[in-house]
Design a protein around this motif. Sequence first.
Motif, mmCIF file in Angstrom:
data_model
loop_
_atom_site.group_PDB
_atom_site.id
_atom_site.type_symbol
_atom_site.label_atom_id
_atom_site.label_comp_id
_atom_site.label_asym_id
_atom_site.label_seq_id
_atom_site.Cartn_x
_atom_site.Cartn_y
_atom_site.Cartn_z
ATOM 1 N N GLY A 120 0.823 -1.205 0.000
ATOM 2 C CA GLY A 120 0.000 0.000 0.000
ATOM 3 C C GLY A 120 0.854 1.251 0.000
ATOM 4 N N VAL A 121 0.372 2.284 0.657
ATOM 5 C CA VAL A 121 1.043 3.579 0.679
ATOM 6 C C VAL A 121 2.329 3.507 1.499
ATOM 7 C CG1 VAL A 121 0.825 5.999 1.344
ATOM 8 C CG2 VAL A 121 -1.139 4.790 0.382
ATOM 9 N N ILE A 122 3.401 4.098 0.970
ATOM 10 C CA ILE A 122 4.700 4.136 1.639
ATOM 11 C C ILE A 122 4.777 5.363 2.550
ATOM 12 C CG2 ILE A 122 7.187 4.478 1.214
ATOM 13 C CD1 ILE A 122 6.822 2.903 -1.390
ATOM 14 N N GLY A 123 5.473 5.201 3.684
ATOM 15 C CA GLY A 123 5.793 6.347 4.533
ATOM 16 C C GLY A 123 4.743 6.712 5.553
ATOM 17 N N GLN A 124 3.818 5.819 5.831
ATOM 18 C CA GLN A 124 2.811 6.057 6.854
ATOM 19 C C GLN A 124 2.822 4.901 7.842
ATOM 20 O OE1 GLN A 124 -1.027 6.736 5.053
ATOM 21 N NE2 GLN A 124 -0.326 8.498 3.862
ATOM 22 N N HIS A 125 2.717 5.213 9.129
ATOM 23 C CA HIS A 125 2.695 4.164 10.142
ATOM 24 C C HIS A 125 1.391 3.378 10.060
ATOM 25 C CE1 HIS A 125 6.399 5.273 12.066
ATOM 26 N NE2 HIS A 125 6.002 6.535 12.203
ATOM 27 N N LEU A 126 1.490 2.099 10.357
ATOM 28 C CA LEU A 126 0.298 1.247 10.347
ATOM 29 C C LEU A 126 -0.698 1.691 11.413
ATOM 30 C CD1 LEU A 126 1.756 -2.383 10.049
ATOM 31 C CD2 LEU A 126 0.305 -1.247 8.368
ATOM 32 N N PRO A 127 -1.990 1.683 11.094
ATOM 33 C CA PRO A 127 -3.004 1.899 12.132
ATOM 34 C C PRO A 127 -3.195 0.592 12.908
ATOM 35 C CG PRO A 127 -4.056 1.589 10.011
ATOM 36 C CD PRO A 127 -2.581 1.538 9.759
ATOM 37 N N MET A 128 -2.475 0.415 13.974
ATOM 38 C CA MET A 128 -2.407 -0.886 14.625
ATOM 39 C C MET A 128 -3.701 -1.294 15.334
ATOM 40 S SD MET A 128 0.291 -2.361 13.788
ATOM 41 C CE MET A 128 0.206 -3.750 14.924
ATOM 42 N N GLU A 129 -4.467 -0.349 15.785
ATOM 43 C CA GLU A 129 -5.683 -0.711 16.531
ATOM 44 C C GLU A 129 -6.628 -1.580 15.697
ATOM 45 O OE1 GLU A 129 -9.367 1.396 18.962
ATOM 46 O OE2 GLU A 129 -7.530 2.528 18.595
#
Length: 406
Positions: A120-129
């Motif tokens: 997917g999109v590079i450079g964004q932290h995973l939404p872990m919740e």
Amino acid sequence: MTTVDVKQVVAKHIVSPKGFTAAGMHCGVKHKKKDLALLFSEVPASVAGVFTTNAIKAAPVVVTKETIYDSRTLQAVVLNSGNANACTGKQGLADAKQMQQLVADKFMIPANTVGVCSTGVIGQHLPMEPIIKGIQEIELGDSVEHGVHFAEALLTTDTVMKNTAYTVMIDNKEVTIAGTAKGSGMIEPNMATMLGVITTDAKIDSDTLQTLLAAATNVTFNAITVDGDTSTNDTVLALANGLAGNESLTPEHADWDAFKEAFRLVSQDLAKMIAKDGEGATKLIETTVIGAATNEEAIKIAKTVVGSPLVKTAVFGNDANWGRILAAVGYSGCAIDPTNVFIKIGDEAVVDGGEPLDFSEAYLLEYLKQPEIKIVVDLHVGEGQGKAWGCDLTYDYVQINATYRS
């Protein structure tokens, strides 16, 4: 050469081989579409992997590569789409390892038997919740529906799912090999491409499986291109759980050629599906090169042709501009004799001995409107031969990639 009996599976999906279950669901990484997938083998499986050659490697690539080289077995793979978890630093590594541990806890297996993949999109932290909640809630099964949901959850800009499966008799036991992949853009690998998972119920050790996967990759996943970009997340994993009950496969096994061919067909099917589904593509381009100095040079030349932006745009515009094909052959860096080159588009020969032939423009105009275009190049240099696959380059490719994050 011995003839092998390989049969394509009608209801083909990742859980066609014995002992595998899977699922896909929407957990909330994406707005609406499925974005979390999970694969599980009821017993630990031999594993092989090929990974991106990009120096910038996403966190899940780092974690999974270390995992399989350490344990040599996998029992589960967790995958998400919508977020690549790439260029995310220490937090990205921690998130990938948390996904790994969550799956390990769910099935009460060691964390070093769980693979992790993201796209997917590079450079964004995973939404872990939502990912944590999804892993806890996802329910596995071995039905066609479960296989379909698994495949759907991998997709990003893909327009179609990519599934295939074959059966082959090994030691009088029916062995199944299945594969699922995603890939549409950033397709120019130097080892593999996309996210891909291959499952089989054959018995084969990890070292032999690794050699087989690497060899199949060289003539399939390595032989496709869409846009010349190499992703940070490219991963192909192969899992073999041995539940078909055959004797362990090695190159010395009497049925090795049959298994090797079935494995190659799975890889080739997935590779061609990716090339055909290139972002904005309307046509699959297959180039076959014969008479090259070596097989490796044949594949390199074929890939140069299908990767040429000028060839790709000519095919999109239904223009039989064979000069672009010949030019690509010339700059491939391989051994050629310009005075011996023969080129055919469809059934129409356009160049022989490096010189133009009279050909039917009307025929090629209609031929180039077809969804699959075949080009043959004969170099008359040696015995090498190979194929590569790509797609046309369209207005939609620019539109898709100009607005990818939005």
